[in-house]
Scaffold this motif. Structure first.
Motif, mmCIF file in Angstrom:
data_model
loop_
_atom_site.group_PDB
_atom_site.id
_atom_site.type_symbol
_atom_site.label_atom_id
_atom_site.label_comp_id
_atom_site.label_asym_id
_atom_site.label_seq_id
_atom_site.Cartn_x
_atom_site.Cartn_y
_atom_site.Cartn_z
ATOM 1 N N GLY A 6 0.822 -1.207 0.000
ATOM 2 C CA GLY A 6 0.000 0.000 0.000
ATOM 3 C C GLY A 6 0.853 1.252 0.000
ATOM 4 O O GLY A 6 0.605 2.188 -0.775
ATOM 5 N N TYR A 51 0.839 4.018 -2.983
ATOM 6 C CA TYR A 51 0.428 5.402 -2.756
ATOM 7 C C TYR A 51 1.532 6.388 -3.085
ATOM 8 O O TYR A 51 1.336 7.369 -3.787
ATOM 9 C CB TYR A 51 -0.005 5.593 -1.293
ATOM 10 C CG TYR A 51 -1.502 5.540 -1.145
ATOM 11 C CD1 TYR A 51 -2.297 6.614 -1.564
ATOM 12 C CD2 TYR A 51 -2.122 4.422 -0.594
ATOM 13 C CE1 TYR A 51 -3.670 6.554 -1.439
ATOM 14 C CE2 TYR A 51 -3.487 4.353 -0.466
ATOM 15 C CZ TYR A 51 -4.262 5.423 -0.884
ATOM 16 O OH TYR A 51 -5.612 5.368 -0.761
ATOM 17 N N SER A 93 0.328 3.626 8.039
ATOM 18 C CA SER A 93 0.822 2.293 7.719
ATOM 19 C C SER A 93 2.194 2.076 8.330
ATOM 20 O O SER A 93 2.488 1.005 8.871
ATOM 21 C CB SER A 93 0.909 2.104 6.207
ATOM 22 O OG SER A 93 -0.367 2.247 5.651
#
Lengths: 240, 139, 280
Positions: free
Chosen positions: C30, C34, C52
């Motif tokens: 992720g 991103y 995260s």
């Protein structure tokens, strides 16, 4: 402690002047006790009498403060652990296990483990191999643990309160399993405060009070001498 | 064979655990149980007794206790052991008869002692007994 | 026997470790996804990346405590009744715990690092093919000897830290008996590591003799710094076990032996404590 066995009987357990102190409390006080091969010995006493302390010393979970303990002629250690089959008064199996894992575990660590016997016992106890340890009730736990412990061909079985807190049906199954698996070559030490239910399976009994042995002997001889059952004797001694 | 283990076990306490409540050693209580059955004929002469192991399972007692029971019975001559075969009730009618008589003597003795304690004279006791037996026979 | 115990240790913890790996790898994916599409500070994207990262660190810390705590569980929970009545010596139980912990840390390290490299290769705009990548690496002048030396140093200090943690836990159990105070072992651990480091520094300063990892010659600190001080910008740290000035790496002999000694002592000490001292 039992003269009827006669000379020549081997002692599987020899305890000399065993004393255990916790900080300020004396849990066991100069205990002397021999246990012969082939005998079932009941260690009787209320909670706090020192039963569990004694057993933990025999199994190597506790260290004595004074005195000597020999099992099968050895000091407590790897050898004695390999010949002693121990049923603690709690759920000692790892939480991630199912019954099959527990069986594999015993098979891997104890060369005297008899898998066939274990399967028979599971059947008798109505337990399935795929059951998770964490999903078992108190009575089922006790039955599983006892099945594992009795499936070893050990020299000495040590059962700590095997029927405490289980329902009458489970209690009967447990008693049956103990009697069925009794053999002349191994000895058993069983602690209990439920004397009525268990007294008939003892050869010898030891009364423990405040860490001291206050009476010991052959169960039948005691019944004869005192003119009462062991349970009545227990009630008299501990006035319960 | 199987039947006998069951009757021996069941007789004790409706098939449940045997309750050893007398103030006697367990082996003597088991001896009395077996003696009663032999004397009453429930176990015939020459019959095989259950093995020590089976019987101890049935009664939920230590096998050594049953072993001792059998030893004592053997010493009294009521049973005999055949190596590798098991324990059997004696074939000797006389021994059983003698035992039966001995047990009767005991019962009568105790009865008389109790009755005398209550103040009955021997002739009164005789009357009570004959009355009782007549009544039983009429029924 | 120890091998069998290792087997059951792994059986008991692999699900947790795999779960952690799955979670961390998903979060890393992720983050990469991103940060590659970051157009002039998307607030949401930035928050996601930040969160995260936090979660990854949190998870790794939890995992560390989980792996290390497997030893502590034996001392405080009912499972100890099974473990400590097995026909195994204290050293074997400890050794098995240690080996499994090392296996997990190495596995976690390799998988997470490897996955990061993979992500870089996937998400970097400049596509690099594998053979080019390797020839590039070969082309670089990588100081293998130093890397290996540092890797060994990291592993030794990691293992000694682990053993010291186990030792602190066992010592905490022995001193406090049945009172369970969370984190008490950590206090013992901090005190002991402070003490051990202090003694190590003293030893290094008292015995300034080093092995030069390039030449494997024994040299003293003074000799070394006199000869090179004029050339090198970075001074050698006179209290460090392993130190480098950019082109030479030296290892303090006394300090190194002391470290090994500490590892042996704490290992045997822990084994002794769990076999002879702990009252369950």
């Amino acid at each position: 402690m039992d003269r009827e066995g006669g000379a020549g009987m081997k002692n599987i357990v020899e305890i000399k002047n065993l004393t255990k102190n916790y900080f300020n409390k004396r849990a066991l006080d100069s205990l002397n006790l021999n246990i012969q091969e082939g005998k079932v010995v009941g260690i009787l006493g209320p909670n706090g009498s020192g039963k569990t302390t004694l057993i933990k010393i025999l199994t190597g979970l506790l260290r004595q403060s004074k005195g000597e303990v020999f099992i099968d002629g050895h000091n407590i250690g790897v050898h004695t652990k390999s010949v002693v089959s121990y049923l603690p008064d709690r759920n000692f199996l790892y939480n991630w296990m199912n019954i099959e894992d527990a069986c594999d575990f015993y098979k891997d660590f104890y060369s005297d483990f008899d898998e066939k016997k274990f399967e028979e016992l599971l059947d008798f106890m109505k337990l399935e191999k795929n059951m998770k340890v964490t999903s078992l009730s108190k009575g089922m736990h006790e039955k599983l643990n006892l099945s594992l412990v009795l499936s070893r061909n050990a020299k000495l079985y040590i059962l700590d309160e095997p029927i405490a807190g289980v329902d009458p049906v489970a209690r009967d199954q447990i008693l049956d399993a103990i009697i069925n698996n009794y053999n002349e070559k191994s000895s058993m030490i069983i602690t209990t405060h439920l004397v009525r239910d268990m007294e008939n399976i003892f050869d010898d009994v030891v009364f423990l009070k405040d860490g001291e042995i206050i009476l010991q002997g052959n169960a039948e001889s005691l019944r004869e001498q005192k003119g009462k059952q062991i349970d009545d004797l227990y009630k008299e001694i501990f006035s319960v | 064979m199987y039947y006998m283990i069951n009757t021996l076990g069941q007789q004790v306490n409706g098939g449940e655990n045997m309750d050893f409540n007398d103030n006697l050693p367990i082996y003597i209580q088991i001896m009395n149980l077996i003696k009663g059955k032999i004397v009453s004929g429930e176990i015939g002469k020459g019959d095989k007794l259950p093995s020590v192991r089976e019987f101890s399972k049935k009664l939920k007692v230590n096998p050594n206790t049953v072993q001792r029971t059998y030893q004592e019975l053997e010493r009294e001559g009521l049973v005999f052991t055949q190596r590798g075969m098991g324990t059997f009730v004696t074939e000797d009618k006389e021994v059983i008869k003698k035992f039966k008589k001995g047990m009767a003597t005991n019962i009568v003795n105790n009865f008389l002692i109790e009755m005398k304690k209550l103040g009955f004279t021997p002739s009164e006791i005789m009357d009570i007994i004959s009355e009782w037996i007549e009544k039983e026979e009429r029924e | 026997m120890m091998g069998r115990y290792i087997k059951y240790e792994i059986k008991g913890s692999y699900k947790f470790i795999l779960g952690v790996l799955a979670l961390v790898l998903i979060l890393i994916t992720g983050i990469f996804a991103y940060s590659i599409n970051v157009d002039e500070g998307s607030v949401l994207g930035g928050m996601f990346v930040g969160l995260s990262t936090l979660v990854i660190f949190g998870t790794l810390l939890t995992t560390f405590l989980y792996i290390v705590g497997s030893f502590r569980k034996e001392l405080y929970e009912d499972r100890g009744y099974l473990t400590f009545t097995l026909p195994l010596t204290g050293n074997k139980i400890l050794g098995a715990k240690l080996i499994v912990a090392i296996i997990w840390f190495i596995l976690l390290g390799i998988v997470i690092a490897g996955y990061n490299i993979l992500m870089v290769m996937i998400f970097t705009p400049i596509k690099l093919n594998i053979s080019e990548f390797f020839s590039m690496i070969r082309g670089m002048n990588i100081p293998y000897r130093e890397i290996i030396a540092f890797a060994i140093a990291v592993i030794i200090s990691g293992v000694s830290t682990l053993i010291l943690i186990y030792f602190s836990m066992a010592l905490g159990r022995v001193t406090l008996r049945n009172k369970k105070i969370g984190g008490f072992w950590f206090v013992i651990f901090l005190v002991l590591s402070g003490l051990i480091s202090y003694v190590q520094i003293k030893i290094i300063q008292l015995l300034p003799y080093y092995i030069d990892l390039n030449t494997f010659k024994i040299i003293s600190y003074d000799m070394f710094n006199k000869g090179f001080a004029s050339f090198s910008v970075i001074q050698f740290n006179d209290a460090a076990l392993l130190t480098s000035n950019g082109d030479t790496t030296i290892l303090n002999i006394g300090g190194f032996l002391y470290n090994i000694l500490i590892v042996v002592i704490t290992f045997l000490g822990t084994g002794h404590l769990i076999e002879n001292k702990i009252d369950l």
